[in-house]
Design a protein around this motif. Structure first.
Motif, PDB file in Angstrom:
ATOM      1  N   ASP A  25       0.852  -1.188   0.000  1.00 42.59           N
ATOM      2  CA  ASP A  25       0.000   0.000   0.000  1.00 42.59           C
ATOM      3  C   ASP A  25       0.883   1.232   0.000  1.00 42.59           C
ATOM      4  N   GLU A  27       0.214   4.332  -0.160  1.00 37.75           N
ATOM      5  CA  GLU A  27      -0.300   5.518   0.503  1.00 37.75           C
ATOM      6  C   GLU A  27      -0.384   5.381   2.020  1.00 37.75           C
ATOM      7  N   GLN A  28      -0.141   4.208   2.543  1.00 36.22           N
ATOM      8  CA  GLN A  28      -0.291   3.952   3.970  1.00 36.22           C
ATOM      9  C   GLN A  28       0.826   4.608   4.781  1.00 36.22           C
ATOM     10  N   SER A  29       0.431   5.296   5.856  1.00 34.57           N
ATOM     11  CA  SER A  29       1.431   5.932   6.718  1.00 34.57           C
ATOM     12  C   SER A  29       2.090   4.872   7.593  1.00 34.57           C
ATOM     13  N   CYS A  30       3.227   5.226   8.149  1.00 28.77           N
ATOM     14  CA  CYS A  30       3.910   4.313   9.061  1.00 28.77           C
ATOM     15  C   CYS A  30       3.018   3.968  10.252  1.00 28.77           C
ATOM     16  N   ASP A  32      -0.257   3.876  10.448  1.00 25.88           N
ATOM     17  CA  ASP A  32      -1.308   2.939  10.031  1.00 25.88           C
ATOM     18  C   ASP A  32      -0.738   1.553   9.746  1.00 25.88           C
ATOM     19  N   TRP A  33       0.456   1.524   9.176  1.00 27.80           N
ATOM     20  CA  TRP A  33       1.095   0.241   8.882  1.00 27.80           C
ATOM     21  C   TRP A  33       1.402  -0.521  10.164  1.00 27.80           C
ATOM     22  N   SER A  36      -1.883  -1.790  11.716  1.00 24.64           N
ATOM     23  CA  SER A  36      -2.533  -2.862  10.967  1.00 24.64           C
ATOM     24  C   SER A  36      -1.970  -4.243  11.280  1.00 24.64           C
ATOM     25  N   CYS A  56       9.713   3.486  11.421  1.00 26.21           N
ATOM     26  CA  CYS A  56       8.306   3.873  11.323  1.00 26.21           C
ATOM     27  C   CYS A  56       7.786   4.418  12.648  1.00 26.21           C
ATOM     28  N   LYS A  63       5.303   7.876   4.898  1.00 33.52           N
ATOM     29  CA  LYS A  63       4.684   6.732   4.220  1.00 33.52           C
ATOM     30  C   LYS A  63       5.518   5.486   4.510  1.00 33.52           C
TER      31      LYS A  63
END
Length: 74
Positions: A25, A27-30, A32-33, A36, A56, A63
């Motif tokens: 992904d 566009e995923q920020s650190c 959010d990563w 998740s 991160c 990102k």
């Protein structure tokens, strides 16, 4: 150019390409990563995966794909 020469040239392009990033992904920020849980499924060795996670954690707005590329040199 013969077919064999053309195939050899194309094969050389693919072999010279850098390794593909494992975070898919773009566009995923650190932050959010990390939230998740995707960071638990790393294809990297433990020391490299730990560096990516630490980077991160220190740069949550960055990102995730950029953090990965920074830490692996891809």
């Amino acid at each position: 150019m013969t077919r064999l020469a053309l195939l050899a040239a194309l094969a050389g392009l693919f072999l010279a390409a850098p390794a593909a990033a494992r975070i898919t992904d773009r566009e995923q920020s650190c932050a959010d990563w990390l939230k998740s849980g995707a960071h638990r499924k790393s294809e990297y060795s433990a020391p490299v995966a730990n560096k990516i996670r630490a980077f991160c954690a220190a740069n949550p707005k960055m990102k995730a794909i950029d953090a990965e590329m920074t830490m692996t040199g891809d």
